[in-house]
Design a protein around this motif. Sequence first.
Motif, short mmCIF file in Angstrom:
data_model
loop_
_atom_site.label_atom_id
_atom_site.label_comp_id
_atom_site.label_asym_id
_atom_site.label_seq_id
_atom_site.Cartn_x
_atom_site.Cartn_y
_atom_site.Cartn_z
N GLY A 66 2.48 -4.66 0.42
CA GLY A 66 2.15 -3.18 0.69
C GLY A 66 1.45 -3.11 2.01
N TYR A 67 1.03 -1.91 2.26
CA TYR A 67 0.65 -1.68 3.64
C TYR A 67 -0.36 -2.37 4.27
CZ TYR A 67 -1.49 1.46 7.23
OH TYR A 67 -2.15 2.00 8.54
N ARG B 139 -6.19 4.88 5.26
CA ARG B 139 -4.78 4.85 4.72
C ARG B 139 -4.93 3.46 3.71
NH1 ARG B 139 1.05 5.82 6.99
NH2 ARG B 139 2.32 5.11 5.00
N GLU C 223 -6.99 3.70 0.72
CA GLU C 223 -6.59 4.54 -0.58
C GLU C 223 -5.82 3.57 -1.42
OE1 GLU C 223 -3.97 7.28 1.41
OE2 GLU C 223 -5.53 8.47 2.28
N ARG C 224 -5.48 2.19 -0.85
CA ARG C 224 -4.74 1.32 -1.80
C ARG C 224 -5.55 0.36 -2.36
NH1 ARG C 224 -1.74 3.98 1.63
NH2 ARG C 224 0.42 4.15 1.22
N ARG C 225 -6.68 -0.01 -1.77
CA ARG C 225 -7.67 -0.96 -2.00
C ARG C 225 -9.22 -0.80 -1.55
NH1 ARG C 225 -5.59 -6.63 0.71
NH2 ARG C 225 -7.35 -7.38 -0.25
N GLN D 205 1.23 -4.40 -6.19
CA GLN D 205 0.58 -3.30 -5.25
C GLN D 205 1.74 -2.36 -5.34
OE1 GLN D 205 -2.41 -2.81 -3.84
NE2 GLN D 205 -2.78 -4.91 -4.04
N ARG D 206 1.44 -0.97 -5.54
CA ARG D 206 2.49 0.28 -5.69
C ARG D 206 2.54 0.54 -4.04
NH1 ARG D 206 4.57 3.48 -8.75
NH2 ARG D 206 3.69 2.77 -10.72
N ALA D 207 3.96 0.62 -4.08
CA ALA D 207 4.43 1.04 -2.66
C ALA D 207 5.49 2.24 -3.07
CB ALA D 207 5.32 -0.16 -2.02
#
Length: 278
Positions: A26-27, A62, A65-67, A257-259
């Motif tokens: 992911g990011y 940013r 928002e993912r972790r 992880q969502r992408a």
Amino acid sequence: MHARMEGDRVLGAALQPLRTLVPSVGYIPDFLTPPAAGGELSDALDLVRGTPRGRIVRELTRLGERRALPGWTVTLGRPGDEGLAALTRALEAYFGAVLRPHWPHIRAVVGNDIDLRTRTLLDGGTQALLNGLYPLARWNPPVLEVDYPVRRDLLLDGRGLLLVPSFFCWRRPTALADPALPPVLVYPVAKAPLDITRATGEGVVRLLGRTRAAILADVARRDGRTSSEVAEAVGIAPASVSYQIGVLRAGGLVDSQRAGKYVLHAATALGLRLLDAR
């Protein structure tokens, strides 16, 4: 290498900031992949240390928002804060422990790719160069269609596109997440995959079962695998892959992880250590 990193407390502590800010899938904040100005590690580290506070806040927001991020990231880049210095020390420590022993080989592989692309450009021009990126990308003038894990459009608006061959990029090209930054396309160079063929040895198979061992080996070979890609490679139904990956994830061997509309799977450090065990 994994055993050394686990056993060396000084090295483990130095690398902790990287574990926080560089997820396996992911990011990744763009400021951690600066342009290779000068071509030396020290030049890149200077750019990381000089990252403006506003940019750090935007990119860590940013990532957050993912972790979940620890508290020390809130002050990163503030005047007097030592977080960026610790981060660059971690990057330097990782390079010295993991990459430096293999650096001549890595540079040779990347150099061979640059030589090949340069000859293609000189012999056939830009069109031949872009056509040569197939199957990673398709040149459909005036659009370069890239095999990318998420749907996105990047408009050059008269800016050039920098092509960057990478030893560490697997299967798909990648780009900076911020479209306002200079356009860059990082693509994988041709190389032999990591030697994890012993992952399907009898020891791992007895521990995990043949199907789970094959799934773990497949996600370890390639960074960011979708369930459908794993199903095709292993030869089982997608529904079964989803269940088995859930079991591996619960055991700490796989990270998901969502992408965008995809969920990407990768082997964790524990999963890689298991595959690397003799």
